[in-house]
Design a protein around this motif. Sequence first.
Motif, PDB file in Angstrom:
ATOM      1  N   ARG A  94      34.164  -1.400  19.478  1.00 36.06           N
ATOM      2  CA  ARG A  94      35.237  -0.871  19.340  1.00 36.06           C
ATOM      3  C   ARG A  94      35.895  -0.478  17.642  1.00 36.06           C
ATOM      4  O   ARG A  94      35.710   0.462  16.859  1.00 36.06           O
ATOM      5  CB  ARG A  94      36.395  -1.906  19.338  1.00 36.06           C
ATOM      6  CG  ARG A  94      37.820  -1.854  18.723  1.00 36.06           C
ATOM      7  CD  ARG A  94      38.925  -2.206  19.052  1.00 36.06           C
ATOM      8  NE  ARG A  94      38.593  -3.174  20.575  1.00 36.06           N
ATOM      9  CZ  ARG A  94      38.496  -4.307  21.285  1.00 36.06           C
ATOM     10  NH1 ARG A  94      37.484  -4.836  20.422  1.00 36.06           N
ATOM     11  NH2 ARG A  94      38.501  -3.998  22.707  1.00 36.06           N
ATOM     12  N   ASP A  95      33.778  -1.410  16.929  1.00 32.28           N
ATOM     13  CA  ASP A  95      34.635  -0.861  14.920  1.00 32.28           C
ATOM     14  C   ASP A  95      34.090   0.161  14.658  1.00 32.28           C
ATOM     15  O   ASP A  95      34.065   1.094  14.222  1.00 32.28           O
ATOM     16  CB  ASP A  95      33.963  -2.608  14.247  1.00 32.28           C
ATOM     17  CG  ASP A  95      34.596  -3.962  14.712  1.00 32.28           C
ATOM     18  OD1 ASP A  95      35.844  -3.762  15.387  1.00 32.28           O
ATOM     19  OD2 ASP A  95      33.941  -4.637  14.586  1.00 32.28           O
ATOM     20  N   HIS A  96      32.873   0.529  15.571  1.00 30.30           N
ATOM     21  CA  HIS A  96      31.752   1.766  15.572  1.00 30.30           C
ATOM     22  C   HIS A  96      32.836   3.175  15.219  1.00 30.30           C
ATOM     23  O   HIS A  96      33.385   3.902  14.766  1.00 30.30           O
ATOM     24  CB  HIS A  96      31.305   2.223  16.641  1.00 30.30           C
ATOM     25  CG  HIS A  96      30.037   3.018  17.030  1.00 30.30           C
ATOM     26  ND1 HIS A  96      29.725   3.758  15.631  1.00 30.30           N
ATOM     27  CD2 HIS A  96      30.191   4.211  17.642  1.00 30.30           C
ATOM     28  CE1 HIS A  96      29.040   4.927  15.695  1.00 30.30           C
ATOM     29  NE2 HIS A  96      29.768   5.079  17.264  1.00 30.30           N
ATOM     30  N   VAL A  97      33.579   3.037  16.775  1.00 34.36           N
ATOM     31  CA  VAL A  97      34.411   3.926  17.112  1.00 34.36           C
ATOM     32  C   VAL A  97      35.563   4.049  16.389  1.00 34.36           C
ATOM     33  O   VAL A  97      36.256   5.385  15.285  1.00 34.36           O
ATOM     34  CB  VAL A  97      34.874   3.914  18.664  1.00 34.36           C
ATOM     35  CG1 VAL A  97      35.792   5.456  18.641  1.00 34.36           C
ATOM     36  CG2 VAL A  97      33.977   3.767  19.748  1.00 34.36           C
ATOM     37  N   ILE A  98      36.482   3.117  15.889  1.00 36.23           N
ATOM     38  CA  ILE A  98      37.344   3.346  15.028  1.00 36.23           C
ATOM     39  C   ILE A  98      37.000   3.406  13.186  1.00 36.23           C
ATOM     40  O   ILE A  98      37.263   4.288  12.784  1.00 36.23           O
ATOM     41  CB  ILE A  98      37.855   1.886  14.618  1.00 36.23           C
ATOM     42  CG1 ILE A  98      39.103   1.432  16.540  1.00 36.23           C
ATOM     43  CG2 ILE A  98      39.289   1.882  13.334  1.00 36.23           C
ATOM     44  CD1 ILE A  98      39.317   0.424  15.969  1.00 36.23           C
ATOM     45  N   ARG A  99      35.793   2.977  12.955  1.00 37.89           N
ATOM     46  CA  ARG A  99      35.684   2.830  11.854  1.00 37.89           C
ATOM     47  C   ARG A  99      35.065   4.835  11.405  1.00 37.89           C
ATOM     48  O   ARG A  99      35.701   5.170  10.413  1.00 37.89           O
ATOM     49  CB  ARG A  99      34.255   2.449  10.966  1.00 37.89           C
ATOM     50  CG  ARG A  99      33.311   2.691   9.749  1.00 37.89           C
ATOM     51  CD  ARG A  99      32.711   1.927   9.518  1.00 37.89           C
ATOM     52  NE  ARG A  99      31.634   2.871  10.547  1.00 37.89           N
ATOM     53  CZ  ARG A  99      31.112   4.064   9.942  1.00 37.89           C
ATOM     54  NH1 ARG A  99      31.644   4.930   8.924  1.00 37.89           N
ATOM     55  NH2 ARG A  99      29.943   5.345  10.933  1.00 37.89           N
ATOM     56  N   SER A 100      33.956   5.385  12.772  1.00 40.17           N
ATOM     57  CA  SER A 100      34.203   5.886  12.114  1.00 40.17           C
ATOM     58  C   SER A 100      34.932   7.568  12.192  1.00 40.17           C
ATOM     59  O   SER A 100      35.185   8.577  12.034  1.00 40.17           O
ATOM     60  CB  SER A 100      32.499   6.750  13.502  1.00 40.17           C
ATOM     61  OG  SER A 100      32.990   6.806  14.666  1.00 40.17           O
TER      62      SER A 100
END
Length: 222
Positions: free
Chosen positions: A208-214
């Motif tokens: 989730r953090d990866h998708v939201i950050r990018s």
Amino acid sequence: MGGDDALLPVEPVFLKSLRDHVYGLVRDAILAGRLKGGEKLNERHLASQLGISTTPLKEALRVLEAEGLVRSEPRRGIYITFNAGQAEEMMLARAALESMIARQAAKRVKDEDMAMMRELIVEMRAGLETVDVLQLIALNERFHNAIHEASGCGYLRRLQGGQNIYTHAARLSVLSEERERFLAVEEHEAIANAIAAREPDLAERLMRDHVIRSGEKHLLRV
């Protein structure tokens, strides 16, 4: 109207399915923010940029209208309807789906699934040296697909498939930056490690953090 470099000419190798390639080029320009929300499209100008007649462009625009990316107004023209708000919704939907798929992958992963993920990470690290952005995007997509396969999720994968038109353009935008390419590989490896350790809560959070950050990085360009 966007700048003259908003779209690239169609290469001759693509002429076999001209409408589909024109559709892809215009769609990616809209999703990447090179053609802005609310902007009126000049069909003749776009066709000239692409080096084609207006016929395949009109056909491509009809598909884009069905997808909700453009709107045709009688006697006024065609306007781009995709905007930062819609992009954010698509990013959040993708984050929700991808994180749940990663969670399930951590519960169901097999040794052969992990071997594939590890191999792809090695290839991505090698790709950082060649700076072939399109190759890195392809490896990125294969890595996420490996997680999807490991998850065993059918319904969630079908829902996630609806995000693909946005996801590819976002990756093209974000991975064009060197720092983002290195960061993406580090995040992928952390996600793979969480899945390998059978830690669903961690895999879910990291994805989730990866998708939201990018995704938020991409939103700055829409």
